[in-house]
Design a protein around this motif. Structure first.
Motif, PDB file in Angstrom:
ATOM      1  N   ALA A  77       0.834  -1.206   0.000  1.00 39.98           N
ATOM      2  CA  ALA A  77       0.000   0.000   0.000  1.00 39.98           C
ATOM      3  C   ALA A  77       0.865   1.250   0.000  1.00 39.98           C
ATOM      4  CB  ALA A  77      -0.935  -0.011   1.208  1.00 39.98           C
ATOM      5  N   SER A  78       1.974   1.235   0.759  1.00 42.78           N
ATOM      6  CA  SER A  78       2.892   2.372   0.799  1.00 42.78           C
ATOM      7  C   SER A  78       3.581   2.573  -0.539  1.00 42.78           C
ATOM      8  CB  SER A  78       3.927   2.151   1.905  1.00 42.78           C
ATOM      9  OG  SER A  78       4.806   3.237   2.002  1.00 42.78           O
ATOM     10  N   LYS A 132       3.335   6.064  -2.363  1.00 41.71           N
ATOM     11  CA  LYS A 132       4.519   6.923  -2.381  1.00 41.71           C
ATOM     12  C   LYS A 132       5.418   6.738  -3.597  1.00 41.71           C
ATOM     13  CE  LYS A 132       4.724   7.008   2.690  1.00 41.71           C
ATOM     14  NZ  LYS A 132       5.539   6.687   3.885  1.00 41.71           N
ATOM     15  N   LEU A 133       5.332   5.578  -4.267  1.00 39.25           N
ATOM     16  CA  LEU A 133       6.224   5.327  -5.390  1.00 39.25           C
ATOM     17  C   LEU A 133       5.484   5.248  -6.715  1.00 39.25           C
ATOM     18  CD1 LEU A 133       8.730   2.691  -3.910  1.00 39.25           C
ATOM     19  CD2 LEU A 133       8.932   5.188  -3.993  1.00 39.25           C
ATOM     20  N   THR A 134       4.591   4.295  -6.851  1.00 38.30           N
ATOM     21  CA  THR A 134       3.875   4.137  -8.114  1.00 38.30           C
ATOM     22  C   THR A 134       2.609   3.328  -7.905  1.00 38.30           C
ATOM     23  OG1 THR A 134       3.945   3.093 -10.297  1.00 38.30           O
ATOM     24  CG2 THR A 134       5.381   2.158  -8.604  1.00 38.30           C
ATOM     25  N   PRO A 135       1.477   3.785  -8.434  1.00 42.12           N
ATOM     26  CA  PRO A 135       0.264   2.964  -8.363  1.00 42.12           C
ATOM     27  C   PRO A 135       0.313   1.790  -9.333  1.00 42.12           C
ATOM     28  CG  PRO A 135      -0.161   4.987  -9.584  1.00 42.12           C
ATOM     29  CD  PRO A 135       1.230   5.108  -9.034  1.00 42.12           C
ATOM     30  N   ALA A 136       1.183   1.873 -10.348  1.00 41.10           N
ATOM     31  CA  ALA A 136       1.253   0.828 -11.384  1.00 41.10           C
ATOM     32  C   ALA A 136       2.236  -0.260 -10.962  1.00 41.10           C
ATOM     33  CB  ALA A 136       1.666   1.435 -12.718  1.00 41.10           C
ATOM     34  N   THR A 183      -4.126  -8.588 -15.085  1.00 45.24           N
ATOM     35  CA  THR A 183      -4.902  -8.100 -16.228  1.00 45.24           C
ATOM     36  C   THR A 183      -5.438  -6.704 -15.955  1.00 45.24           C
ATOM     37  OG1 THR A 183      -5.556 -10.360 -16.802  1.00 45.24           O
ATOM     38  CG2 THR A 183      -6.867  -8.574 -17.736  1.00 45.24           C
ATOM     39  N   ALA A 184      -5.918  -6.463 -14.737  1.00 41.57           N
ATOM     40  CA  ALA A 184      -6.449  -5.142 -14.372  1.00 41.57           C
ATOM     41  C   ALA A 184      -5.376  -4.073 -14.496  1.00 41.57           C
ATOM     42  CB  ALA A 184      -7.010  -5.183 -12.952  1.00 41.57           C
ATOM     43  N   LEU A 185      -4.147  -4.425 -14.116  1.00 42.23           N
ATOM     44  CA  LEU A 185      -3.050  -3.464 -14.226  1.00 42.23           C
ATOM     45  C   LEU A 185      -2.684  -3.211 -15.682  1.00 42.23           C
ATOM     46  CD1 LEU A 185      -0.625  -1.819 -13.063  1.00 42.23           C
ATOM     47  CD2 LEU A 185       0.662  -3.966 -13.070  1.00 42.23           C
ATOM     48  N   LEU A 186      -2.504  -4.283 -16.449  1.00 45.84           N
ATOM     49  CA  LEU A 186      -1.984  -4.159 -17.813  1.00 45.84           C
ATOM     50  C   LEU A 186      -3.015  -3.644 -18.803  1.00 45.84           C
ATOM     51  CD1 LEU A 186       0.123  -7.440 -17.953  1.00 45.84           C
ATOM     52  CD2 LEU A 186       0.933  -5.103 -17.572  1.00 45.84           C
ATOM     53  N   VAL A 209       6.870  -6.104  -8.386  1.00 45.53           N
ATOM     54  CA  VAL A 209       7.439  -6.059  -7.045  1.00 45.53           C
ATOM     55  C   VAL A 209       7.747  -7.488  -6.598  1.00 45.53           C
ATOM     56  CG1 VAL A 209       7.099  -5.365  -4.654  1.00 45.53           C
ATOM     57  CG2 VAL A 209       6.095  -3.992  -6.507  1.00 45.53           C
ATOM     58  N   TYR A 210       9.011  -7.726  -6.238  1.00 44.12           N
ATOM     59  CA  TYR A 210       9.448  -9.034  -5.748  1.00 44.12           C
ATOM     60  C   TYR A 210       9.806  -8.922  -4.269  1.00 44.12           C
ATOM     61  CZ  TYR A 210       9.874 -10.239 -10.697  1.00 44.12           C
ATOM     62  OH  TYR A 210       9.608 -10.467 -12.024  1.00 44.12           O
ATOM     63  N   PHE A 211       9.491  -9.956  -3.508  1.00 46.87           N
ATOM     64  CA  PHE A 211       9.829 -10.005  -2.088  1.00 46.87           C
ATOM     65  C   PHE A 211      10.928 -11.031  -1.874  1.00 46.87           C
ATOM     66  CE2 PHE A 211       5.849  -7.881  -1.959  1.00 46.87           C
ATOM     67  CZ  PHE A 211       5.797  -7.171  -0.762  1.00 46.87           C
TER      68      PHE A 211
END
Length: 668
Positions: free
Chosen positions: A142-143, A147-151, A181-184, A222-224
């Motif tokens: 969420a942060s 703060k960085l990018t919604p995409a 799919t929602a993102l792309l 985003v990778y963890f």
């Protein structure tokens, strides 16, 4: 094999160097893992880096993953060394931005992401330290979105978060495909149409769309994982090779490259780190270097392969190499022709602090200046001002840590002991109106064989300074025009109050010269003919007269700050902010803490940073980043001039006549 030039960027202590070490080890480029704490990492090569456990200079390593050779550039995270990051940006094909799962999105992370988005550099986000106590996933995502990018899209799921057994595995299944799919769909109309029709795209189709959106700098996977345990690193490597674009460029095309770092060996031999965008540079070949394009002979080429420097006969488009023989090369210089792919500097704010540095032993003043000049050669954002009047050298800085590093470097590499005076803020001047002045040849009080007329006009904030011609082309020899333009740039380094003048347009309105003449049967007589020196000496007098008529106002650098404080200490913090000149803009109250955002003078940043821990029982978090310049209230601060002062005509002419130099304003 493809080549990919990859940058590792992050806020300090997020784990960049540890991640670099893990990537090298996982791909068998090194046999054993090094440790930041033990000072045994491959990319922290300076003794000072190993002692302090921080990266100071960008360094290059290399590893192979599948059919891709990755040149990995580990950059500093501390904001005092942002110049190293600036240089790296121009040679990268993609970036891994590292975020700590514990500390979250920090001030420098936000600064870096804004620049990466502006440059549209393809960026993966790696959330490090999932094995640490306090690690977060959903809240951190969420942060990142705020703060960085919604995409962004989480590519990993985690288990046992915050423990040594924390693991990270790739996400799969319909819920992941739906989210992806929602993102792309925002970037792919065909994908959107298919989704609207009720068909969930295949994983293969989504993979191609994700790669396209990532390579365009639109989507940010985003990778963890953990650089210490290796969790999630394999998935990150797959993302690096599958989602980031390989280096482009035609090895057979015209030569085009850029110098992004300069270093000297123990014997003083100079080497240049070069990224080629097009063409091939070969050993013993002469290549054009810099703006004047003068050729230099390549005497050595070294590339990094599997973490080891290897001598080669050539370097081609897409590759990075250390090239010897380019003695005149400076950071930012081009090899061959400037290519459209090259990313130029100016992405970050210039240094806003300055200090006078002096040798412990006065007899080493000359050696100190030579050593500082070499440091400035390696770092173009280090500004040196040589005060010829007081015989002092001033050094511009980003922060106090940088001062410590300069001191240690001078001691270890040059054997020089130095001391610094108090750090002061670097201000700037901007014209408040328009002003014009001119002096004509053979007309008192002009003692030079030159006519120069200049007009100063204000320009838009942030536009810098520019030089224009209002005289007819060809009315003045090109060498004299160049002399005027170069002298204008140097003269503007010290305005009416001694600060550099920005955001102005200087126009040449009048020109004239005495043509080359000689006595009968004699050689050229410069007492009868104009020289470039006439224009260099006259220009400061005319320009400062025009600037005085235009008027200037001194501006101070201002940072945007964000301060999170426990609710119980909020009332105590506000008066302290006021005493440091802070102007709160927004306050967001919470159940247990308050977030205050606003403007803070750069001069107060360091002092406030020291106060916050004691004011908030160690729980306060202060983030600051340069934002803008604002007019100084009250009497403007004055910086002493470093040379012949064209505002003092009589003194200026006497100093120039003694050989003190006209138009030579401050060394850089």
């Amino acid at each position: 094999m493809h080549t990919l030039n990859l940058g590792i960027l992050a806020h300090v202590d997020a784990g960049k160097t540890s991640l670099t070490e893990r990537l090298l080890h996982r791909t068998h480029a090194i046999d054993a893992l090094g440790s930041v704490d033990a000072g045994s990492t491959r990319t922290d090569t300076l003794a000072l880096e190993r002692r302090r456990g921080i990266t100071i200079k960008a360094s290059v390593a290399s590893f192979d993953a599948g059919d891709t050779t990755v040149n990995l550039i580990d950059t500093p995270g501390h904001p005092d060394f942002i110049a190293e990051v600036e240089r790296a940006l121009g040679v990268l094909d993609g970036v891994v931005l590292v975020v700590s799962a514990v500390e979250g999105v920090q001030a420098q992370t936000r600064v870096l992401m804004r620049v990466l988005q502006r440059l549209r550099l393809p960026t993966l986000i790696f959330v490090n330290k999932i094995d640490r106590s306090g690690a977060r996933r959903d809240g951190l995502l969420a942060s990142i979105g705020e703060k960085l990018t919604p995409a962004h899209i989480a590519m990993s799921r985690t288990e046992a978060l915050g423990t040594r057994a924390a693991s990270s595995t790739p996400r799969t299944g319909d819920s992941f495909r739906t989210e992806l799919t929602a993102l792309l769909a925002d970037f792919d109309e065909a994908l959107l149409a298919s989704w609207v029709d009720g068909a969930l795209p295949s994983g293969e189709r989504l993979g191609r769309a994700l790669a396209a959106a990532t390579r365009a700098g639109r989507a940010h996977p985003v990778y963890f994982g953990s650089a210490i345990t290796g969790a999630g690193v394999d998935a990150l490597i797959d993302g690096i090779t599958g989602l980031l674009p390989p280096a482009a460029g035609d090895p057979g095309g015209p030569l085009s490259g850029t110098v992004f770092a300069v270093e000297r060996g123990p014997d003083g031999d100079k080497s240049a780190w070069v990224r080629l965008f097009s063409g091939t540079a070969r050993l013993r070949e002469r290549v054009p270097v810099g703006g004047d394009g003068l050729p230099a002979r390549v005497t050595g080429i070294r590339v990094i392969e599997h973490g080891v420097p290897v001598e080669r006969d050539a370097v081609s488009a897409g590759q990075i190499a250390v090239v010897r023989g380019l003695g005149r090369a400076r950071v930012g210089d081009t090899l061959g022709a400037p290519g459209p792919e090259a990313v130029h500097g100016g992405h970050f704010a210039p240094p806003s602090l300055e200090t006078v540095v002096e040798p412990v032993r006065p007899e080493e003043r000359g050696a100190l200046h030579q050593a500082l000049a070499r440091l400035a050669e390696q770092d173009p954002l280090i500004g040196l001002r040589q005060d010829e009047v007081r015989h002092e050298t001033s050094l511009s800085l980003y922060g106090e840590v940088q001062k410590e590093v300069v001191e240690a470097t001078l001691a270890e590499e040059y054997g020089l002991g130095v001391r610094f005076r108090g750090t002061t803020t670097v201000h700037t001047e901007r014209p408040t109106g328009s002003g014009a002045a001119a002096e004509f040849i053979h007309t008192d009080p002009n003692p030079y064989l030159a006519t120069v007329g200049l007009r100063v006009d204000p320009a838009a904030a942030g536009s810098g300074s520019s030089f224009r011609l209002e005289v007819e082309l060809g009315s003045l020899p090109a060498a004299f025009v160049t002399a005027i333009e170069e002298t204008v740039a140097r003269t503007l380094e010290q305005g009416l109050y001694g600060w550099q003048v920005h955001d102005c347009v200087v126009t040449l309105t009048h020109s004239g010269y005495a043509a080359r003449q000689s006595h009968a049967h004699a050689v050229f007589d410069k007492s009868m003919s104009s020289t470039a020196g006439d224009f260099r000496n006259l220009t400061p007098l005319v320009l400062m007269d025009a600037l005085r008529r235009a008027g200037t106002r001194v501006h101070e650098p201002v940072h945007r700050f964000r301060l999170e404080v426990p609710a119980a200490q909020y009332g105590q913090v506000l008066p302290v902010l006021a005493r440091h000149g802070a102007v709160p803009r927004d306050t967001l109250p919470g159940a247990r803490s308050y977030v205050v955002e606003g403007d803070l003078p750069a001069a107060s940043v360091h002092a406030l940073e020291r106060r916050v821990p004691s004011l908030t029982s160690g729980e306060g978090v202060l983030e600051t980043v340069f934002d803008h310049y604002r007019p100084v209230a009250g009497a403007p601060p004055v910086r002493p001039r470093t040379d012949a002062d064209p505002l003092d005509r009589e003194g200026y002419l006497k100093r120039v006549a003694r050989g003190g130099g006209g138009g030579s304003v401050g060394a850089r």
